[in-house]
Enzyme design. Structure first.
Site, PDB file in Angstrom:
ATOM      1  N   SER A 124     -14.737  -9.588   3.085  1.00 43.05           N
ATOM      2  CA  SER A 124     -14.135  -8.544   3.852  1.00 43.05           C
ATOM      3  C   SER A 124     -14.001  -7.444   2.576  1.00 43.05           C
ATOM      4  CB  SER A 124     -12.956  -8.783   4.194  1.00 43.05           C
ATOM      5  OG  SER A 124     -12.041  -9.242   3.434  1.00 43.05           O
ATOM      6  N   HIS A 127      -6.462  -6.228   0.783  1.00 37.83           N
ATOM      7  CA  HIS A 127      -7.742  -5.490   0.149  1.00 37.83           C
ATOM      8  C   HIS A 127      -7.110  -4.275  -0.499  1.00 37.83           C
ATOM      9  CE1 HIS A 127      -9.021  -7.511   4.158  1.00 37.83           C
ATOM     10  NE2 HIS A 127      -9.961  -7.794   3.240  1.00 37.83           N
ATOM     11  N   ASP A 180      -4.106  -2.706   2.471  1.00 40.29           N
ATOM     12  CA  ASP A 180      -3.582  -3.536   3.367  1.00 40.29           C
ATOM     13  C   ASP A 180      -3.039  -4.717   2.847  1.00 40.29           C
ATOM     14  OD1 ASP A 180      -5.752  -5.217   3.127  1.00 40.29           O
ATOM     15  OD2 ASP A 180      -6.627  -4.714   5.260  1.00 40.29           O
TER      16      ASP A 180
END
Length: 364
Positions: free
Chosen positions: A37, A332, A329
């Site tokens: 991600s 990340h 977040d």
């Protein structure tokens, strides 16, 4: 010389010169992105069962167009900045390309991204998120792209093209985070050193598979200080980093560096740049003011303590000062942090890049 011929040659020279200038600005013919991600640019949007998605607000609040794209970030992520440094457009998500009915082989020439939120070096690290593309699957998809490039460019042409292209690999965080998950059955069966050794051995086989399909220049990004992300701090009453998770991130990175040196002796023509993400991220966290940051513990977007009880969701609150935060977040980095990381990948000194930085790799 015939006037018409002279005019034709002049026009040809001008066109050729402009093409040459364009190619000079473009440092590599293509970027192929593999990972999780941290560099997903939208593959997970196309995975119906996946819970690891970012195709909703407030993700993308600072991205061009201010719309969520599937990037786990407020704006551009590391994959976007890597492409910019190479003079390339952001590599499109593979699953978005193959969903198009009019797809041509030329769609893959400038590169493609296979990165997927929740992905790991091992199959099954995505169990928490129901569905992702683990590295083995990403390499299998690349094999399909390789075949299309051979059809487009011919066997020799594809090999020449790929030998100068960059193959970036950003993966491993989910394996380590999964291992340290509170309900990890793997942890009860496998000692930490055995686990990171197995990560490296599994990665090595996938890198060999990529090499056998034309990859020569590898940009290898080490695992960051995963114990310092808001999700891990939130598990401690002191809100300090998880020293154990960080320790084994370092141990894995050491093993990764040694396996890359092994591959150099085993695979003719392979070259690489290893980036020490761990040290650079720790710099941002320990000396934030030097990099323009103020908040290193809490996520910008989320809910609860450190904005880390829940992911960044449409019901979450998010900070107005994104450039002040290292983390977007609970896992990340912000666009601002990702930009600094990639600047170091591209131009970093030997303190952070080994045996060369990415700029030197593409020039080699």
């Amino acid at each position: 010389m015939d006037h018409g011929l002279g005019l034709l040659l002049s026009c040809f020279f001008i066109v050729f010169s402009s093409l040459f200038i364009f190619s000079e600005a473009q440092l590599a013919p293509a970027l192929f992105m593999f990972g999780d991600s941290l560099v997903d640019v939208g593959n997970n949007n196309h995975l119906k069962l996946s819970l690891a998605k970012a195709d909703f607000p407030h993700n993308g609040v600072d991205f061009p167009g201010k719309k969520p794209t599937g990037r786990f970030c407020n704006g551009k992520n590391a994959a976007d900045f890597l492409a910019e440094k190479l003079g390339l457009p952001s590599a499109p998500p593979y699953l978005s390309l193959i969903s198009k009915s009019n797809l041509s082989n030329a769609s893959f020439v400038a590169g493609v991204s296979f990165a997927s939120g929740g992905a790991g070096i091992f199959d099954g690290t995505d169990a928490l998120y129901k569905q992702s593309l683990p590295l083995k699957k990403q390499v299998a998809y690349y094999a399909t792209v390789y075949e299309r490039l051979v059809q487009q460019l011919g066997s020799a042409g594809a090999q020449e093209h790929l030998s100068k292209s960059v193959f970036a690999v950003v993966i491993g965080s989910n394996d380590i985070l999964g291992y340290y998950g509170s309900d990890s059955s793997t942890r009860n069966k496998t000692a930490p050193q055995q686990f990171v050794d197995s990560m490296a051995a599994t990665l090595k086989e996938q890198l060999k598979g990529m090499y056998n399909l034309g990859a020569r220049k590898f940009a290898m990004v080490g695992v960051g200080a995963v114990g310092c992300c808001p999700s891990q701090r939130n598990k401690k009453s002191t809100e300090e980093c998880s020293e154990e998770a960080n320790y084994w991130s370092v141990k894995y990175n050491e093993r990764l560096k040694s396996l890359l040196q092994e591959l150099i002796s085993e695979l003719k023509g392979m070259s690489y740049s290893y980036f020490d993400t761990y040290s650079v991220m720790l710099n941002l966290i320990q000396k934030p003011a030097a990099y323009g940051f103020k908040e290193v513990k809490a996520a910008c977007c989320g809910l609860g303590n450190l904005n880390a009880d829940f992911p960044c969701l449409p019901i979450s609150t998010y900070c107005s000062n994104r450039k002040d935060h290292v983390f977007w977040d609970l896992y990340h980095p912000t666009e601002a942090a990702a930009s600094i990381v990639v600047q170091n990948i591209f131009n970093g000194t030997q303190e952070y890049t080994f045996p060369m930085n990415l700029r030197q790799l593409v020039a080699a």
